[in-house]
Design an enzyme around this catalytic site. Structure first.
Site, PDB file in Angstrom:
ATOM      1  N   ASP A 173       0.837  -1.197   0.000  1.00 35.16           N
ATOM      2  CA  ASP A 173       0.000   0.000   0.000  1.00 35.16           C
ATOM      3  C   ASP A 173       0.876   1.252   0.000  1.00 35.16           C
ATOM      4  O   ASP A 173       2.006   1.230  -0.496  1.00 35.16           O
ATOM      5  CB  ASP A 173      -0.929  -0.027   1.225  1.00 35.16           C
ATOM      6  CG  ASP A 173      -2.291   0.567   0.936  1.00 35.16           C
ATOM      7  OD1 ASP A 173      -2.360   1.804   0.738  1.00 35.16           O
ATOM      8  OD2 ASP A 173      -3.284  -0.168   0.908  1.00 35.16           O
ATOM      9  N   HIS A 213      -3.688   5.936   3.573  1.00 30.81           N
ATOM     10  CA  HIS A 213      -4.431   4.771   3.115  1.00 30.81           C
ATOM     11  C   HIS A 213      -3.902   3.462   3.695  1.00 30.81           C
ATOM     12  O   HIS A 213      -4.639   2.634   4.222  1.00 30.81           O
ATOM     13  CB  HIS A 213      -4.361   4.746   1.589  1.00 30.81           C
ATOM     14  CG  HIS A 213      -5.255   3.762   0.928  1.00 30.81           C
ATOM     15  ND1 HIS A 213      -4.846   2.510   0.549  1.00 30.81           N
ATOM     16  CD2 HIS A 213      -6.546   3.859   0.547  1.00 30.81           C
ATOM     17  CE1 HIS A 213      -5.841   1.877  -0.041  1.00 30.81           C
ATOM     18  NE2 HIS A 213      -6.886   2.669  -0.059  1.00 30.81           N
ATOM     19  N   ASN A 226      -6.030  -3.730  22.517  1.00 35.01           N
ATOM     20  CA  ASN A 226      -5.278  -3.194  23.655  1.00 35.01           C
ATOM     21  C   ASN A 226      -6.015  -2.102  24.418  1.00 35.01           C
ATOM     22  O   ASN A 226      -5.420  -1.363  25.195  1.00 35.01           O
ATOM     23  CB  ASN A 226      -3.931  -2.648  23.165  1.00 35.01           C
ATOM     24  CG  ASN A 226      -4.099  -1.596  22.066  1.00 35.01           C
ATOM     25  OD1 ASN A 226      -5.226  -1.199  21.750  1.00 35.01           O
ATOM     26  ND2 ASN A 226      -3.004  -1.169  21.479  1.00 35.01           N
ATOM     27  N   ALA A 352      -6.336  -7.449  -8.959  1.00 29.16           N
ATOM     28  CA  ALA A 352      -7.604  -8.045  -8.530  1.00 29.16           C
ATOM     29  C   ALA A 352      -8.087  -9.172  -9.436  1.00 29.16           C
ATOM     30  O   ALA A 352      -8.656 -10.148  -8.956  1.00 29.16           O
ATOM     31  CB  ALA A 352      -8.687  -6.963  -8.434  1.00 29.16           C
ATOM     32  N   VAL A 357      -6.044 -14.671  -7.178  1.00 28.14           N
ATOM     33  CA  VAL A 357      -6.254 -13.540  -6.276  1.00 28.14           C
ATOM     34  C   VAL A 357      -7.720 -13.514  -5.823  1.00 28.14           C
ATOM     35  O   VAL A 357      -8.628 -13.726  -6.627  1.00 28.14           O
ATOM     36  CB  VAL A 357      -5.881 -12.214  -6.960  1.00 28.14           C
ATOM     37  CG1 VAL A 357      -6.173 -11.025  -6.049  1.00 28.14           C
ATOM     38  CG2 VAL A 357      -4.401 -12.226  -7.357  1.00 28.14           C
ATOM     39  N   SER A 406     -11.277  -0.614  -0.873  1.00 28.35           N
ATOM     40  CA  SER A 406     -10.004  -0.638  -0.131  1.00 28.35           C
ATOM     41  C   SER A 406     -10.229  -1.001   1.318  1.00 28.35           C
ATOM     42  O   SER A 406      -9.353  -1.549   1.970  1.00 28.35           O
ATOM     43  CB  SER A 406      -9.332   0.740  -0.161  1.00 28.35           C
ATOM     44  OG  SER A 406      -8.677   0.982  -1.352  1.00 28.35           O
TER      45      SER A 406
END
Length: 591
Positions: A173, A213, A226, A352, A357, A406
């Site tokens: 990314d 992103h 956490n 994609a 994939v 995304s």
């Protein structure tokens, strides 16, 4: 670049960075079997020539293995070798010659050559600047469970198996803020890198975010459980940043993607998330010589990564188009002046639409609708996941709410990581099959574009992914469910109790009371764990077994039928030795 999130003129699923959740703009840009040849070989880089205006990048494709002769030919025909991936027969070449590609296509041993961009390679490629390391905001004091996590039952999965530290997920990314309080506990710097410009840059911090992103995507996969801000789908796994976006443009060119996928294969990533499409072409068409080389190079890199045990998960894109019936593209190339061109279904959104994939569509906020922006397509979409108004991490210790495919893709990558955690021997094909088999079927809405059956259709593929099934759990039986998500520290040679107040349940507890516990502690052979009923009765769950194993993430069945259900129940943990400490991370009761 185009994120699988909606926002930029690229593949990113971006939105406004904020300290609190808030709606973000959608990503309107589109995002994301061959033999891989010989096994592992690092990229070979010759000393590049000094940068000059007009420098363009090319993929030169040859037979995997020894690329020496073709690399020599690059240098003899007006080019320089920037990087070489011999294991897959892909060379990244630079040249200022307008005839370089045509000349190289005539060289013996060269199979394909293609320009990877319609703009110049930036000068930064020859001396890359390190991304900023942002100052961190004050950590929040709450960690709410969100609707996207409940829709895929991740909140239930955590009590069964939050993910294994031995499972590595690569975030391909814009980079990741590894200092973020929700990402630092799970960040794996040793396997992080920048692949911007197509060559691995292993300097400390080269992997950091040049946007927001990648940091947002990383949090959806594996933000730590956490008590701060957000929780990822698989909060126990490790994440590595592979920055493939270039600074300034945040574009993901083919050479960067090749570098990232080969890195994933060579560094043991069980899963990668790919929330982008390969720039500058939204779709790469095999009848174009340049794009044919891109298809071949990126395709070989994906096949190589998969052959090494890595499953790629990718966003379907945000143009609301039918990927099974392509017609035109007017957004490419996005690094210069776009043109309108006619497409066929041979033109692919990569990664994609590459073989192997997992292609992910986005659900709307209801969890059962298609997000308005999401691409779709019969036999193209494999599964779906939440992708609208998703809350996750942002650089500088912040949080943001973004929308896009995304945002859907990392939910699936997280579930894939849980499958790998629960089933260490699973291959990419095994994980791919289970994601579909375990998905929740979603029927087509009243929309003529949605074709197929409830079990498999063009909007949702095989359905919305299910994190609970991925870890071998099942939906809690009908009955009241109570949980305590507050952390309680377990010190050496001490006892700690975590309470849950049960109310509104009639009569006694069942003979099959479900007790889900999530304890983070090294060497669980130190621990004795008991359920304490409201009247003080003790039910032992774990008694100093497991030796040096780390963590207890398990659901126990207790016959508590003699106990009145309402009242304060407690999970009591006794540490019986020194040197190893931990915490009660969460626990729950299902009546």
């Amino acid at each position: 670049m185009r994120f699988s999130a909606l926002a930029l003129g690229t593949t990113l699923a971006l939105g406004t960075t904020i300290g609190l959740a808030q709606a973000a703009p959608l990503d309107n840009e589109p995002l994301a079997a061959r033999s891989a040849g010989p096994a592992a070989a690092p990229a070979i880089a010759a000393a590049p020539a000094a940068w000059a205006a007009g420098t363009r990048a090319y993929l030169v494709i040859t037979t995997p293995g020894d690329t020496t002769a073709v690399r020599t030919a690059v240098a003899s025909n007006g080019g320089s070798v920037f990087a070489s991936y011999d294991a897959i027969g892909v060379i990244v070449a630079h040249s200022t010659s307008a005839s370089f590609a045509a000349t190289m296509r005539g060289v013996s041993g060269v199979q394909k050559v293609g320009a990877t961009r319609t703009s110049d390679v930036p000068a930064d490629a020859y001396n890359p600047a390190l991304p900023a390391n942002p100052a961190q905001a004050t950590a929040p004091t709450t960690e709410p469970v969100r609707s996207d996590m409940t829709q895929i039952k991740a909140d239930q999965a955590w009590a069964v198996n939050p993910g294994s530290t031995s499972v590595k997920v690569g975030i391909l990314d814009t980079g990741v803020d590894d200092q973020h309080q929700d990402l630092a506990p799970n960040f794996n710097a040793a396997d992080s890198v920048s692949c911007a410009y197509g060559k691995a840059d292993t300097r400390v911090g080269a992997w950091r975010d040049v946007d927001q992103h990648g940091t947002h995507v990383a949090g959806t996969v594996a933000a730590a459980k956490n008590g701060k801000g957000a929780i990822g789908v698989a909060p126990g796994v490790k994440i590595s940043s592979v920055r493939i976006a270039e600074p300034g443009t945040t574009l993901f060119f083919a050479e960067n993607t090749v570098c990232g996928l080969v890195w994933a294969g060579d560094h043991g990533f069980k899963v990668t998330n790919n929330s982008y499409y390969t720039d500058p072409w939204q779709f790469n068409c095999p009848n174009d010589l340049d794009q044919a080389a891109i298809l071949e190079g990126v395709g070989r890199a994906q096949a190589y990564a998969e052959s090494k045990g890595s499953l790629q998960v990718a966003a379907a894109g945000n143009s609301n188009v039918d990927l099974a019936n392509k017609t035109t593209d007017s957004s490419s190339p996005n690094d210069s002046t776009p043109v309108t061109r006619t497409l066929t279904n041979d033109c692919l959104d990569i990664p994609a639409e590459l073989p192997g994939v997992i292609t992910v569509a986005a659900n709307g906020t209801s969890g059962t609708s298609k997000a308005s922006f999401s691409n779709y397509g019969r036999d193209v979409i494999e599964v779906s996941a939440p992708g609208e108004s998703v809350y996750s991490t942002a650089p500088g210790g912040k949080y943001a709410t973004l929308s896009g495919t995304s945002m859907a893709s990392p939910h699936v990558a997280g579930v894939a990581a849980l499958l790998a955690s629960a089933n260490p021997a699973y291959t990419p094909a095994d994980i791919r099959a289970k994601l579909g088999e375990q998905a929740t079927d979603l029927a087509c809405p009243s929309d003529s574009r949605c074709t197929g059956t409830t079990a498999k259709n063009s909007f949702f593929g095989e359905g919305r992914v299910d994190a609970l099934k991925a870890v071998g759990g099942s939906t809690p039986p009908a009955g009241a469910y109570f949980e305590n998500l507050t952390d309680y520290a377990i010190a050496d040679n001490s006892t700690v109790e975590s309470p849950i107040t049960v109310s509104g349940v009639t009569g006694n507890a069942p003979a099959t009371l479900k007790v889900g516990i999530d304890i983070k502690h090294t060497y669980i052979g130190d621990l004795k764990v008991d359920l304490i009923a409201p009247d003080g009765s003790v039910y032992n769950l774990h008694n100093r077994t497991g030796s040096g194993t780390d963590n207890i993430a398990q659901t126990y069945t207790v016959d508590a039928s003699s106990e009145v259900a309402n009242g304060v129940w407690k999970l009591r943990v006794n540490d019986n030795a020194s040197q190893d400490t931990g915490r009660i991370d969460a626990w729950n009761l299902t009546f």
